[in-house]
Design a protein around this motif. Structure first.
Motif, PDB file in Angstrom:
ATOM      1  N   ALA A   1       6.068  10.267 -12.743  1.00  0.00           N
ATOM      2  CA  ALA A   1       6.714   9.954 -11.473  1.00  0.00           C
ATOM      3  C   ALA A   1       5.808  10.390 -10.334  1.00  0.00           C
ATOM      4  O   ALA A   1       5.200  11.461 -10.380  1.00  0.00           O
ATOM      5  CB  ALA A   1       8.066  10.650 -11.359  1.00  0.00           C
ATOM      6  N   ILE A   2       5.729   9.544  -9.309  1.00  0.00           N
ATOM      7  CA  ILE A   2       4.989   9.872  -8.097  1.00  0.00           C
ATOM      8  C   ILE A   2       5.959   9.819  -6.926  1.00  0.00           C
ATOM      9  O   ILE A   2       6.578   8.781  -6.665  1.00  0.00           O
ATOM     10  CB  ILE A   2       3.816   8.911  -7.862  1.00  0.00           C
ATOM     11  CG1 ILE A   2       2.814   9.030  -9.013  1.00  0.00           C
ATOM     12  CG2 ILE A   2       3.130   9.205  -6.524  1.00  0.00           C
ATOM     13  CD1 ILE A   2       1.664   8.050  -8.934  1.00  0.00           C
ATOM     14  N   MET A   3       6.094  10.951  -6.249  1.00  0.00           N
ATOM     15  CA  MET A   3       6.995  11.056  -5.116  1.00  0.00           C
ATOM     16  C   MET A   3       6.187  11.367  -3.860  1.00  0.00           C
ATOM     17  O   MET A   3       5.001  11.718  -3.930  1.00  0.00           O
ATOM     18  CB  MET A   3       8.046  12.144  -5.367  1.00  0.00           C
ATOM     19  CG  MET A   3       8.823  11.970  -6.663  1.00  0.00           C
ATOM     20  SD  MET A   3      10.191  13.135  -6.825  1.00  0.00           S
ATOM     21  CE  MET A   3      11.372  12.404  -5.666  1.00  0.00           C
ATOM     22  N   GLY A   4       6.840  11.238  -2.720  1.00  0.00           N
ATOM     23  CA  GLY A   4       6.164  11.518  -1.458  1.00  0.00           C
ATOM     24  C   GLY A   4       6.904  10.882  -0.313  1.00  0.00           C
ATOM     25  O   GLY A   4       7.741   9.986  -0.501  1.00  0.00           O
ATOM     26  N   LYS A   5       6.594  11.311   0.877  1.00  0.00           N
ATOM     27  CA  LYS A   5       7.249  10.781   2.062  1.00  0.00           C
ATOM     28  C   LYS A   5       6.863   9.325   2.293  1.00  0.00           C
ATOM     29  O   LYS A   5       5.818   8.863   1.811  1.00  0.00           O
ATOM     30  CB  LYS A   5       6.870  11.626   3.287  1.00  0.00           C
ATOM     31  CG  LYS A   5       7.344  13.068   3.227  1.00  0.00           C
ATOM     32  CD  LYS A   5       6.889  13.832   4.468  1.00  0.00           C
ATOM     33  CE  LYS A   5       7.353  15.286   4.413  1.00  0.00           C
ATOM     34  NZ  LYS A   5       6.884  16.063   5.592  1.00  0.00           N
ATOM     35  N   SER A   6       7.685   8.604   3.034  1.00  0.00           N
ATOM     36  CA  SER A   6       7.337   7.236   3.414  1.00  0.00           C
ATOM     37  C   SER A   6       6.019   7.251   4.179  1.00  0.00           C
ATOM     38  O   SER A   6       5.800   8.098   5.048  1.00  0.00           O
ATOM     39  CB  SER A   6       8.434   6.634   4.296  1.00  0.00           C
ATOM     40  OG  SER A   6       9.637   6.502   3.572  1.00  0.00           O
ATOM     41  N   GLY A   7       5.142   6.320   3.813  1.00  0.00           N
ATOM     42  CA  GLY A   7       3.847   6.253   4.472  1.00  0.00           C
ATOM     43  C   GLY A   7       2.800   7.175   3.892  1.00  0.00           C
ATOM     44  O   GLY A   7       1.673   7.239   4.397  1.00  0.00           O
ATOM     45  N   SER A   8       3.135   7.872   2.800  1.00  0.00           N
ATOM     46  CA  SER A   8       2.174   8.818   2.217  1.00  0.00           C
ATOM     47  C   SER A   8       1.101   8.135   1.380  1.00  0.00           C
ATOM     48  O   SER A   8       0.105   8.768   1.011  1.00  0.00           O
ATOM     49  CB  SER A   8       2.909   9.859   1.363  1.00  0.00           C
ATOM     50  OG  SER A   8       3.584   9.232   0.276  1.00  0.00           O
ATOM     51  N   GLY A   9       1.304   6.850   1.048  1.00  0.00           N
ATOM     52  CA  GLY A   9       0.299   6.112   0.287  1.00  0.00           C
ATOM     53  C   GLY A   9       0.691   5.811  -1.148  1.00  0.00           C
ATOM     54  O   GLY A   9      -0.142   5.371  -1.944  1.00  0.00           O
ATOM     55  N   LYS A  10       1.967   6.019  -1.492  1.00  0.00           N
ATOM     56  CA  LYS A  10       2.411   5.808  -2.879  1.00  0.00           C
ATOM     57  C   LYS A  10       2.200   4.355  -3.323  1.00  0.00           C
ATOM     58  O   LYS A  10       1.673   4.097  -4.401  1.00  0.00           O
ATOM     59  CB  LYS A  10       3.890   6.194  -3.022  1.00  0.00           C
ATOM     60  CG  LYS A  10       4.218   7.629  -2.663  1.00  0.00           C
ATOM     61  CD  LYS A  10       5.667   7.992  -2.964  1.00  0.00           C
ATOM     62  CE  LYS A  10       6.671   7.103  -2.239  1.00  0.00           C
ATOM     63  NZ  LYS A  10       6.573   7.205  -0.772  1.00  0.00           N
ATOM     64  N   SER A  11       2.639   3.427  -2.498  1.00  0.00           N
ATOM     65  CA  SER A  11       2.494   2.012  -2.870  1.00  0.00           C
ATOM     66  C   SER A  11       1.029   1.596  -2.879  1.00  0.00           C
ATOM     67  O   SER A  11       0.613   0.787  -3.718  1.00  0.00           O
ATOM     68  CB  SER A  11       3.293   1.131  -1.907  1.00  0.00           C
ATOM     69  OG  SER A  11       4.688   1.333  -2.089  1.00  0.00           O
ATOM     70  N   THR A  12       0.236   2.152  -1.973  1.00  0.00           N
ATOM     71  CA  THR A  12      -1.206   1.867  -1.980  1.00  0.00           C
ATOM     72  C   THR A  12      -1.821   2.292  -3.297  1.00  0.00           C
ATOM     73  O   THR A  12      -2.593   1.547  -3.914  1.00  0.00           O
ATOM     74  CB  THR A  12      -1.901   2.599  -0.816  1.00  0.00           C
ATOM     75  OG1 THR A  12      -1.399   2.108   0.420  1.00  0.00           O
ATOM     76  CG2 THR A  12      -3.411   2.401  -0.862  1.00  0.00           C
ATOM     77  N   LEU A  13      -1.475   3.485  -3.761  1.00  0.00           N
ATOM     78  CA  LEU A  13      -1.990   3.970  -5.041  1.00  0.00           C
ATOM     79  C   LEU A  13      -1.544   3.075  -6.183  1.00  0.00           C
ATOM     80  O   LEU A  13      -2.344   2.725  -7.067  1.00  0.00           O
ATOM     81  CB  LEU A  13      -1.524   5.407  -5.271  1.00  0.00           C
ATOM     82  CG  LEU A  13      -1.884   6.023  -6.627  1.00  0.00           C
ATOM     83  CD1 LEU A  13      -3.393   6.026  -6.839  1.00  0.00           C
ATOM     84  CD2 LEU A  13      -1.322   7.434  -6.738  1.00  0.00           C
ATOM     85  N   LEU A  14      -0.282   2.671  -6.170  1.00  0.00           N
ATOM     86  CA  LEU A  14       0.236   1.812  -7.234  1.00  0.00           C
ATOM     87  C   LEU A  14      -0.493   0.468  -7.239  1.00  0.00           C
ATOM     88  O   LEU A  14      -0.809  -0.077  -8.297  1.00  0.00           O
ATOM     89  CB  LEU A  14       1.743   1.615  -7.065  1.00  0.00           C
ATOM     90  CG  LEU A  14       2.543   1.407  -8.351  1.00  0.00           C
ATOM     91  CD1 LEU A  14       2.519   2.666  -9.200  1.00  0.00           C
ATOM     92  CD2 LEU A  14       3.982   1.010  -8.044  1.00  0.00           C
TER      93      LEU A  14
END
Length: 222
Positions: A34-47
């Motif tokens: 699981a990868i968590m983080g605030k909105s705009g932290s780059g989670k979708s970019t990493l995915l």
């Protein structure tokens, strides 16, 4: 254990604003991450980078023993269809096709023969208890059925990894809990590797490891 993902020194910026900075991640076969983080932290970019839908500015990525960014566009598309399954918050089922046709789409793209498609389709429809609704269009399905169909589609080609972006974000609590149980069962039954981006701690708690993306880097959640 076999490494399915090895990301080293991944950096990505948009309009000179750094999003990912020297990020490292190793995922082993069968792990639920699981990868968590605030909105705009780059989670979708990493995915998107792990899904080969975007390129890093620097760093290296090895998926299932291959470096996808050395491939031609045609090779990359074939690799992505074979090795990576995607599950999104909005299921992206094609409205003009029924459930069975939707889940079979990756195999049609890969050029499987009809008998192999039919056999794999029956296996997954039975496993996910979707046989009775396989001829229905997406608009006729419940939210839970649509989500299970999306997972079926992601699994169809037996990919090395499934990447899920907020997969329960559009589900009610009952269907979200069903999804939580399902990914753990898939990990056990198929030794399936998942990387899941989510804001929901209840989903993250079902995973083997929880990372937090902060200031462009990943940290194990304590």
């Amino acid at each position: 254990m076999e490494e399915i993902i090895s990301a080293k020194g991944i950096s990505k910026s948009y309009t000179h604003v750094p999003v990912l900075q020297n990020l490292n991640l190793t995922v082993l076969k069968g792990e639920l991450i699981a990868i968590m983080g605030k909105s705009g932290s780059g989670k979708s970019t990493l995915l998107h980078i792990m899904g080969t839908l975007d390129h890093p500015d620097s760093g290296s990525l090895v998926l299932a023993g291959h470096n996808p960014f050395t491939m031609s566009l045609n090779q990359l598309a074939e690799f992505r269809n074979k090795e990576i399954g995607f599950v999104f918050q909005f299921h992206h089922l094609l409205p003009e096709f029924n459930l069975a046709e939707n889940i079979q789409m990756p195999a049609f793209i890969a050029g499987w023969d009809k008998s192999k498609i039919a056999s794999r389709s029956q296996e997954l429809l039975t496993y996910f208890d979707l046989e009775s609704v396989q001829t229905q269009k997406p608009s006729q399905l419940s939210g839970g059925e649509q989500q299970r169909a999306a997972i079926c589609r992601a699994l169809f080609n037996a990919p090395s990894i499934i990447l899920a972006d907020e997969p329960t974000g559009n589900l009610d609590q009952s269907n979200a809990e069903e999804f939580h149980r399902l990914i753990r069962k898939l990990s056990t039954d198929f030794n399936q590797t998942f990387v899941i981006v989510s804001h929901q701690l209840e989903l993250a708690d079902q995973c083997d490891k929880i990372y937090v993306l902060e200031r462009g880097a990943l940290h194990i959640k304590s």
